[in-house]
Design a protein around this motif. Structure first.
Motif, PDB file in Angstrom:
ATOM      1  N   GLY A   9      41.828 -41.056  98.293  1.00  0.00           N
ATOM      2  CA  GLY A   9      41.133 -41.845  99.304  1.00  0.00           C
ATOM      3  C   GLY A   9      40.924 -41.018 100.564  1.00  0.00           C
ATOM      4  N   GLY A  10      39.727 -41.042 101.083  1.00  0.00           N
ATOM      5  CA  GLY A  10      39.439 -40.352 102.339  1.00  0.00           C
ATOM      6  C   GLY A  10      39.204 -38.855 102.220  1.00  0.00           C
ATOM      7  N   SER A  11      39.251 -38.325 100.997  1.00  0.00           N
ATOM      8  CA  SER A  11      39.094 -36.870 100.828  1.00  0.00           C
ATOM      9  C   SER A  11      37.663 -36.408 101.093  1.00  0.00           C
ATOM     10  N   GLY A  12      36.720 -37.320 100.917  1.00  0.00           N
ATOM     11  CA  GLY A  12      35.315 -36.949 101.128  1.00  0.00           C
ATOM     12  C   GLY A  12      34.461 -37.129  99.887  1.00  0.00           C
ATOM     13  N   LYS A  13      34.915 -37.946  98.937  1.00  0.00           N
ATOM     14  CA  LYS A  13      34.136 -38.200  97.706  1.00  0.00           C
ATOM     15  C   LYS A  13      32.733 -38.704  98.025  1.00  0.00           C
ATOM     16  N   THR A  14      32.690 -39.730  98.867  1.00  0.00           N
ATOM     17  CA  THR A  14      31.402 -40.351  99.167  1.00  0.00           C
ATOM     18  C   THR A  14      30.510 -39.390  99.948  1.00  0.00           C
ATOM     19  N   THR A  15      31.114 -38.704 100.900  1.00  0.00           N
ATOM     20  CA  THR A  15      30.335 -37.741 101.698  1.00  0.00           C
ATOM     21  C   THR A  15      29.757 -36.659 100.793  1.00  0.00           C
ATOM     22  N   ASP A  37      33.120 -46.658  93.500  1.00  0.00           N
ATOM     23  CA  ASP A  37      34.371 -46.490  94.230  1.00  0.00           C
ATOM     24  C   ASP A  37      34.868 -47.855  94.712  1.00  0.00           C
ATOM     25  N   ASN A  39      36.005 -48.449  97.668  1.00  0.00           N
ATOM     26  CA  ASN A  39      35.313 -48.609  98.948  1.00  0.00           C
ATOM     27  C   ASN A  39      33.847 -48.265  98.736  1.00  0.00           C
ATOM     28  N   ASN A 214      37.636 -29.662 100.561  1.00  0.00           N
ATOM     29  CA  ASN A 214      36.848 -30.243 101.651  1.00  0.00           C
ATOM     30  C   ASN A 214      37.630 -30.190 102.957  1.00  0.00           C
ATOM     31  N   LYS A 215      36.885 -30.118 104.045  1.00  0.00           N
ATOM     32  CA  LYS A 215      37.455 -30.000 105.396  1.00  0.00           C
ATOM     33  C   LYS A 215      38.383 -28.787 105.453  1.00  0.00           C
ATOM     34  N   GLY A 238      33.423 -26.705 104.688  1.00  0.00           N
ATOM     35  CA  GLY A 238      34.097 -26.813 105.974  1.00  0.00           C
ATOM     36  C   GLY A 238      33.746 -28.118 106.656  1.00  0.00           C
ATOM     37  N   HIS A 239      34.243 -28.256 107.865  1.00  0.00           N
ATOM     38  CA  HIS A 239      33.847 -29.406 108.669  1.00  0.00           C
ATOM     39  C   HIS A 239      32.343 -29.306 108.934  1.00  0.00           C
ATOM     40  N   SER A 240      31.657 -30.419 108.792  1.00  0.00           N
ATOM     41  CA  SER A 240      30.204 -30.385 108.967  1.00  0.00           C
ATOM     42  C   SER A 240      29.776 -31.201 110.174  1.00  0.00           C
ATOM     43  N   VAL A 243      27.336 -33.874 109.062  1.00  0.00           N
ATOM     44  CA  VAL A 243      27.976 -35.114 108.597  1.00  0.00           C
ATOM     45  C   VAL A 243      28.435 -35.943 109.787  1.00  0.00           C
ATOM     46  N   GLU A 247      27.478 -39.750 110.829  1.00  0.00           N
ATOM     47  CA  GLU A 247      28.499 -40.783 111.060  1.00  0.00           C
ATOM     48  C   GLU A 247      28.304 -41.500 112.399  1.00  0.00           C
TER      49      GLU A 247
HETATM   50  N1  LIG Z   1      32.928 -31.888 105.338  1.00  0.00           N
HETATM   51  C1  LIG Z   1      33.054 -32.877 106.218  1.00  0.00           C
HETATM   52  N2  LIG Z   1      32.747 -32.684 107.529  1.00  0.00           N
HETATM   53  C2  LIG Z   1      32.886 -33.673 108.433  1.00  0.00           C
HETATM   54  N3  LIG Z   1      33.343 -34.898 108.147  1.00  0.00           N
HETATM   55  C3  LIG Z   1      33.674 -35.159 106.864  1.00  0.00           C
HETATM   56  C4  LIG Z   1      33.539 -34.169 105.836  1.00  0.00           C
HETATM   57  N4  LIG Z   1      33.926 -34.721 104.657  1.00  0.00           N
HETATM   58  C5  LIG Z   1      34.271 -35.979 104.940  1.00  0.00           C
HETATM   59  N5  LIG Z   1      34.133 -36.251 106.266  1.00  0.00           N
HETATM   60  C6  LIG Z   1      34.461 -37.516 106.940  1.00  0.00           C
HETATM   61  O1  LIG Z   1      35.728 -37.951 106.476  1.00  0.00           O
HETATM   62  C7  LIG Z   1      35.746 -39.365 106.307  1.00  0.00           C
HETATM   63  C8  LIG Z   1      36.129 -39.723 104.872  1.00  0.00           C
HETATM   64  O2  LIG Z   1      35.100 -39.250 104.006  1.00  0.00           O
HETATM   65  P1  LIG Z   1      34.567 -40.129 102.788  1.00  0.00           P
HETATM   66  O3  LIG Z   1      34.317 -41.516 103.217  1.00  0.00           O
HETATM   67  O4  LIG Z   1      33.451 -39.365 102.194  1.00  0.00           O
HETATM   68  O5  LIG Z   1      35.835 -40.057 101.852  1.00  0.00           O
HETATM   69  P2  LIG Z   1      36.113 -40.872 100.492  1.00  0.00           P
HETATM   70  O6  LIG Z   1      36.941 -39.983  99.657  1.00  0.00           O
HETATM   71  O7  LIG Z   1      34.844 -41.365  99.926  1.00  0.00           O
HETATM   72  O8  LIG Z   1      36.957 -42.055 101.061  1.00  0.00           O
HETATM   73  P3  LIG Z   1      37.307 -43.467 100.361  1.00  0.00           P
HETATM   74  O9  LIG Z   1      38.468 -43.199  99.494  1.00  0.00           O
HETATM   75  O10 LIG Z   1      37.615 -44.341 101.537  1.00  0.00           O
HETATM   76  O11 LIG Z   1      36.080 -43.897  99.609  1.00  0.00           O
HETATM   77  C9  LIG Z   1      34.380 -39.860 106.698  1.00  0.00           C
HETATM   78  O12 LIG Z   1      34.427 -40.280 108.036  1.00  0.00           O
HETATM   79  C10 LIG Z   1      33.500 -38.627 106.566  1.00  0.00           C
HETATM   80  O13 LIG Z   1      32.403 -38.650 107.402  1.00  0.00           O
END
Ligand SMILES: Nc1ncnc2c1ncn2[C@@H]1O[C@H](COP(=O)(O)OP(=O)(O)OP(=O)(O)O)[C@@H](O)[C@H]1O
Ligand SMILES: [Mg+2]
Length: 330
Positions: A9-15, A37, A39, A214-215, A238-240, A243, A247
């Motif tokens: 969760g929160g790793s950035g899957k959706t992003t 997902d 979420n 990611n990140k 990296g941090h984008s 993105v 947001e």
């Molecule tokens: N490479 C990146 N650069 C900047 N921000 C990022 C990056 N990857 C993810 N984020 C930010 O981190 C947060 C979590 O990312 P995201 O929602 O994609 O994760 P997720 O794995 O889909 O989470 P969940 O489990 O809640 O579905 C978001 O606010 C997203 O904008």
């Protein structure tokens, strides 16, 4: 080809799913995007407003239509009621194509306009607390599994699924439906622990699994991921700031995404294409049968009062060559 994004969760899957989808569309590839997902944020990440996201049809609430359409005239599937999420296609079943129009897309998919073209988006529908661990949750993800099992995908067309890495995908066999699974991991112990669990299941079924860091900031993060996942590390992002701007509700054009992140997305596409080129369609079909028999025995037969093993068409192989007949009008 079929591609999943999984991870903690929160790793950035959706992003990363949404960036990859934008990248594919910029490369003029047809894409069906699926939000599976817990979420449900893929629509928002693709630029839908809150109202538009909320108006997305839920695949889970169109199960009868999906089942009736997919079973077609398959004589082994007597009724939609006896069709469970793992029921495999056979002679007479209807198959889905990425590019066609069909009643399943009419009911469940919505077009989403991106800078460089359009994608079809489908969503399981929101999960509530009470869904978790009960039948409803399974039926929502089950709709996706059923569609994937009946989806005949070619080399230049993409199905991208934003998915939770939970144990439910292992019970059903959903995790075996992809040519490539991208495990999104932040350089943290928790991030890589999900990788270890997934890797174990993946190994038993010959799943192509690659880690996308990611990140990731600097050498220390990179070294950590290399140490923990070795050659499974495909690439890192990296941090984008692109993105971040998105947001904040200030999206910029996709062509302005950072060049190194854009390169990373191309690396993902290349890896997926390479893996699809090696898909063993017979094994792919065999695995759906394996999980169907397992599900039939553990709950399906009891639930439907039928012997669901009889739904398996032993001569059927989901195969690219079927694409010719599937493309012809019914
Ligand atoms: N490479 C990146 N650069 C900047 N921000 C990022 C990056 N990857 C993810 N984020 C930010 O981190 C947060 C979590 O990312 P995201 O929602 O994609 O994760 P997720 O794995 O889909 O989470 P969940 O489990 O809640 O579905 C978001 O606010 C997203 O904008
Ligand atoms: Mg998400």
């Amino acid at each position: 080809m079929k591609i999943a994004f999984v991870g903690k969760g929160g790793s950035g899957k959706t992003t990363l799913s949404s960036l990859f989808i934008r990248h594919l569309v910029a490369n003029e590839a047809p894409v069906v995007a699926v939000d599976a997902d817990i979420n449900q944020h893929l629509g928002a990440a693709l630029g839908l407003s809150d109202d538009e996201s909320a108006a997305m049809p839920a695949m889970g609430s169109h199960l009868p239509l999906i089942k009736d359409y997919l079973r077609g005239t398959n004589p082994r599937i007597a009724s939609a009621e006896t069709m469970i999420k793992t029921t495999p296609p056979g002679e007479g079943s209807r198959l889905l194509r990425v590019r066609e129009d069909n009643p399943v897309y009419d009911a469940c998919a919505r077009p989403v306009a991106l800078d460089d073209g359009e994608v079809r988006l489908m969503a399981t529908g929101p999960f509530t607390e009470s869904d978790l661990g009960v039948a409803c949750y399974h039926s929502k993800v089950g709709a996706v599994e059923m569609c994937l099992n009946h989806l005949l995908d070619g080399p230049d067309e993409y199905v991208v699924v934003d998915m939770t890495a939970g144990s439910d995908s292992f019970a059903s066999g959903m995790f075996t439906r992809f040519d490539m699974t991208f495990l999104v991991a932040e350089p943290t112990r928790k991030g890589v622990s999900v990788y270890r669990q997934y890797k174990e299941y993946a190994r038993d079924f010959g799943i192509a699994l690659k880690v996308v860091g990611n990140k990731v900031q600097g050498q220390d993060d990179l070294d950590f991921l290399r140490d923990e996942v070795g050659d499974d590390l495909l690439v890192t992002m990296g941090h984008s700031n692109w993105v971040r701007a998105m947001e904040k509700g200030r999206p910029s054009r996709f062509e302005l995404l950072e060049a190194d992140n854009r390169l990373a997305l191309q690396t993902l596409q290349d890896a997926a294409e390479d893996s699809y080129a090696h898909r063993d369609w017979e094994r792919y079909t065999r695995q759906m049968v394996h999980f169907h028999l397992k599900n039939a025995e553990s709950w399906g037969n009891a639930k439907t009062g039928a012997d669901l093993a009889a739904q398996v068409d032993p001569a059927f192989v989901l195969d690219e060559r079927l694409a010719v007949s599937a493309a012809q009008p019914a």
